[in-house]
Design a protein around this motif. Structure first.
Motif, PDB file in Angstrom:
ATOM      1  N   GLU A  76       0.935  -1.436   0.120  1.00 32.45           N
ATOM      2  CA  GLU A  76      -0.036  -0.038  -0.246  1.00 32.45           C
ATOM      3  C   GLU A  76       0.888   1.335  -0.121  1.00 32.45           C
ATOM      4  OE1 GLU A  76      -0.453  -2.416   2.568  1.00 32.45           O
ATOM      5  OE2 GLU A  76      -2.100  -3.241   1.176  1.00 32.45           O
ATOM      6  N   PHE A  77       2.086   1.186   0.646  1.00 33.83           N
ATOM      7  CA  PHE A  77       2.935   2.390   0.846  1.00 33.83           C
ATOM      8  C   PHE A  77       3.381   2.843  -0.813  1.00 33.83           C
ATOM      9  CE2 PHE A  77       7.236   3.930   0.583  1.00 33.83           C
ATOM     10  CZ  PHE A  77       7.114   4.999   1.414  1.00 33.83           C
ATOM     11  N   TYR A  78       3.520   1.844  -1.560  1.00 35.17           N
ATOM     12  CA  TYR A  78       4.203   2.078  -2.971  1.00 35.17           C
ATOM     13  C   TYR A  78       3.005   2.403  -3.876  1.00 35.17           C
ATOM     14  CZ  TYR A  78       8.061   0.105  -0.495  1.00 35.17           C
ATOM     15  OH  TYR A  78       9.145  -0.341   0.347  1.00 35.17           O
ATOM     16  N   LEU A  79       1.961   1.910  -3.500  1.00 34.65           N
ATOM     17  CA  LEU A  79       0.648   2.200  -4.402  1.00 34.65           C
ATOM     18  C   LEU A  79       0.296   3.837  -4.170  1.00 34.65           C
ATOM     19  CD1 LEU A  79      -1.143  -1.119  -4.041  1.00 34.65           C
ATOM     20  CD2 LEU A  79      -0.128  -0.235  -5.979  1.00 34.65           C
ATOM     21  N   ALA A  80       0.266   4.294  -2.744  1.00 34.38           N
ATOM     22  CA  ALA A  80      -0.153   5.480  -2.532  1.00 34.38           C
ATOM     23  C   ALA A  80       0.692   6.455  -2.571  1.00 34.38           C
ATOM     24  CB  ALA A  80      -0.596   5.296  -0.843  1.00 34.38           C
ATOM     25  N   ASN A  81       2.225   6.354  -2.804  1.00 28.56           N
ATOM     26  CA  ASN A  81       3.059   7.361  -2.797  1.00 28.56           C
ATOM     27  C   ASN A  81       3.680   7.583  -4.140  1.00 28.56           C
ATOM     28  OD1 ASN A  81       3.555   8.503   0.118  1.00 28.56           O
ATOM     29  ND2 ASN A  81       3.668   6.296   0.374  1.00 28.56           N
ATOM     30  N   ASN A  82       4.314   8.782  -4.405  1.00 26.53           N
ATOM     31  CA  ASN A  82       4.851   8.856  -5.831  1.00 26.53           C
ATOM     32  C   ASN A  82       6.100   8.249  -5.822  1.00 26.53           C
ATOM     33  OD1 ASN A  82       6.426  10.902  -4.632  1.00 26.53           O
ATOM     34  ND2 ASN A  82       5.041  12.583  -4.914  1.00 26.53           N
ATOM     35  N   LYS A  83       6.777   8.424  -7.021  1.00 21.56           N
ATOM     36  CA  LYS A  83       8.159   7.864  -7.309  1.00 21.56           C
ATOM     37  C   LYS A  83       9.232   8.460  -6.385  1.00 21.56           C
ATOM     38  CE  LYS A  83       7.483   9.194 -11.573  1.00 21.56           C
ATOM     39  NZ  LYS A  83       7.973   9.241 -13.047  1.00 21.56           N
ATOM     40  N   GLU A  84       9.267   9.718  -6.140  1.00 23.35           N
ATOM     41  CA  GLU A  84      10.431  10.647  -5.340  1.00 23.35           C
ATOM     42  C   GLU A  84       9.977   9.935  -3.803  1.00 23.35           C
ATOM     43  OE1 GLU A  84       8.220  12.035  -7.591  1.00 23.35           O
ATOM     44  OE2 GLU A  84       9.979  12.305  -9.040  1.00 23.35           O
ATOM     45  N   ASP A  85       8.941   9.637  -3.334  1.00 22.93           N
ATOM     46  CA  ASP A  85       8.592   9.394  -2.065  1.00 22.93           C
ATOM     47  C   ASP A  85       9.142   7.895  -1.833  1.00 22.93           C
ATOM     48  OD1 ASP A  85       7.618  11.764  -1.093  1.00 22.93           O
ATOM     49  OD2 ASP A  85       5.537  11.359  -1.543  1.00 22.93           O
ATOM     50  N   VAL A  86       8.907   7.059  -2.876  1.00 26.32           N
ATOM     51  CA  VAL A  86       9.635   5.842  -2.786  1.00 26.32           C
ATOM     52  C   VAL A  86      11.119   5.676  -3.074  1.00 26.32           C
ATOM     53  CG1 VAL A  86       9.654   3.349  -4.319  1.00 26.32           C
ATOM     54  CG2 VAL A  86       7.375   4.849  -3.976  1.00 26.32           C
ATOM     55  N   LEU A  87      11.582   6.491  -3.869  1.00 19.00           N
ATOM     56  CA  LEU A  87      12.899   6.667  -3.649  1.00 19.00           C
ATOM     57  C   LEU A  87      13.350   6.924  -2.329  1.00 19.00           C
ATOM     58  CD1 LEU A  87      15.775   6.640  -5.128  1.00 19.00           C
ATOM     59  CD2 LEU A  87      15.490   8.896  -5.989  1.00 19.00           C
ATOM     60  N   LYS A  88      12.889   8.371  -1.782  1.00 20.65           N
ATOM     61  CA  LYS A  88      13.097   8.789  -0.385  1.00 20.65           C
ATOM     62  C   LYS A  88      13.047   7.453   0.817  1.00 20.65           C
ATOM     63  CE  LYS A  88      11.784  13.469  -1.272  1.00 20.65           C
ATOM     64  NZ  LYS A  88      10.846  14.265  -0.893  1.00 20.65           N
ATOM     65  N   SER A  89      12.187   6.423   0.582  1.00 19.38           N
ATOM     66  CA  SER A  89      12.122   5.610   1.552  1.00 19.38           C
ATOM     67  C   SER A  89      13.284   4.787   1.667  1.00 19.38           C
ATOM     68  CB  SER A  89      11.014   4.716   1.377  1.00 19.38           C
ATOM     69  OG  SER A  89      11.359   3.891   0.264  1.00 19.38           O
ATOM     70  N   LEU A  90      14.130   4.538   0.502  1.00 19.32           N
ATOM     71  CA  LEU A  90      15.543   3.946   0.809  1.00 19.32           C
ATOM     72  C   LEU A  90      16.487   4.533   1.506  1.00 19.32           C
ATOM     73  CD1 LEU A  90      15.428   2.727  -2.958  1.00 19.32           C
ATOM     74  CD2 LEU A  90      15.046   1.371  -1.008  1.00 19.32           C
ATOM     75  N   SER A  91      16.403   5.882   2.036  1.00 20.87           N
ATOM     76  CA  SER A  91      17.237   6.677   2.669  1.00 20.87           C
ATOM     77  C   SER A  91      17.573   6.163   4.200  1.00 20.87           C
ATOM     78  CB  SER A  91      17.245   8.131   2.619  1.00 20.87           C
ATOM     79  OG  SER A  91      15.826   8.508   3.200  1.00 20.87           O
ATOM     80  N   GLU A  92      16.437   5.434   4.409  1.00 21.44           N
ATOM     81  CA  GLU A  92      16.345   4.745   5.822  1.00 21.44           C
ATOM     82  C   GLU A  92      17.668   3.871   6.067  1.00 21.44           C
ATOM     83  OE1 GLU A  92      13.006   1.494   6.213  1.00 21.44           O
ATOM     84  OE2 GLU A  92      12.149   3.176   5.600  1.00 21.44           O
ATOM     85  N   TYR A  93      18.217   3.331   4.871  1.00 15.56           N
ATOM     86  CA  TYR A  93      19.117   2.281   4.992  1.00 15.56           C
ATOM     87  C   TYR A  93      20.528   3.075   5.082  1.00 15.56           C
ATOM     88  CZ  TYR A  93      15.254  -0.787   3.862  1.00 15.56           C
ATOM     89  OH  TYR A  93      14.065  -1.358   3.869  1.00 15.56           O
TER      90      TYR A  93
END
Length: 139
Positions: free
Chosen positions: A45-62
């Protein structure tokens, strides 16, 4: 050194498990794709609800040295999830996968024929799906 070993094992295990799942997929196993999402990243649901940039930003937690590996894992997961769907989210997930693969291609210091092939394959699938959506219905 231990961190790098962990990342490589995680990367290998992810692609091995995904490959096994795709090779033996059965009806009723749809929840398995969600398991991949939640075990390695966020719920779908996170990937469906968010835009491409937010999906990319989510990787910054690593960690920085883990980010490219995670980006490739997520790009492939979104691609495979998109390919299995027959709803309006198919193109959405494929576009996010394409975005991640293209970003990875820009960032990576290693040239990858496989990545270039994957980008072209996803572009072709998206184009085909969009043409199919725009065809007049005969019904």
């Amino acid at each position: 050194m231990l961190q790098q070993d962990y990342i490589l094992r995680l990367f290998s295990k992810f692609f091995e498990d995904l490959s096994l799942y795709l090779n033996r997929k059965h009806k009723g196993d749809e929840h398995q794709m969600e398991t991949f999402h939640t075990n390695y990243f966020h719920p779908s649901e996170f990937y469906l609800a968010n835009n491409k940039e937010d999906v990319l930003k989510s990787l910054s937690e690593y960690e920085k040295d883990e980010e490219e590996y995670r980006m490739e894992m997520l790009a492939e997961l979104l691609c495979q999830d998109g390919l299995q769907r027959e709803d309006g989210n198919k193109i959405n997930l494929l576009q996010k996968s394409l975005f991640l693969y293209e970003r990875l291609d820009e960032l990576s210091t290693t040239y990858s024929f496989e990545r270039k092939r994957k980008i072209q394959e996803i572009l072709g699938i998206i184009e085909y799906c969009m043409q199919k959506e725009n065809e007049p219905s005969d019904k």
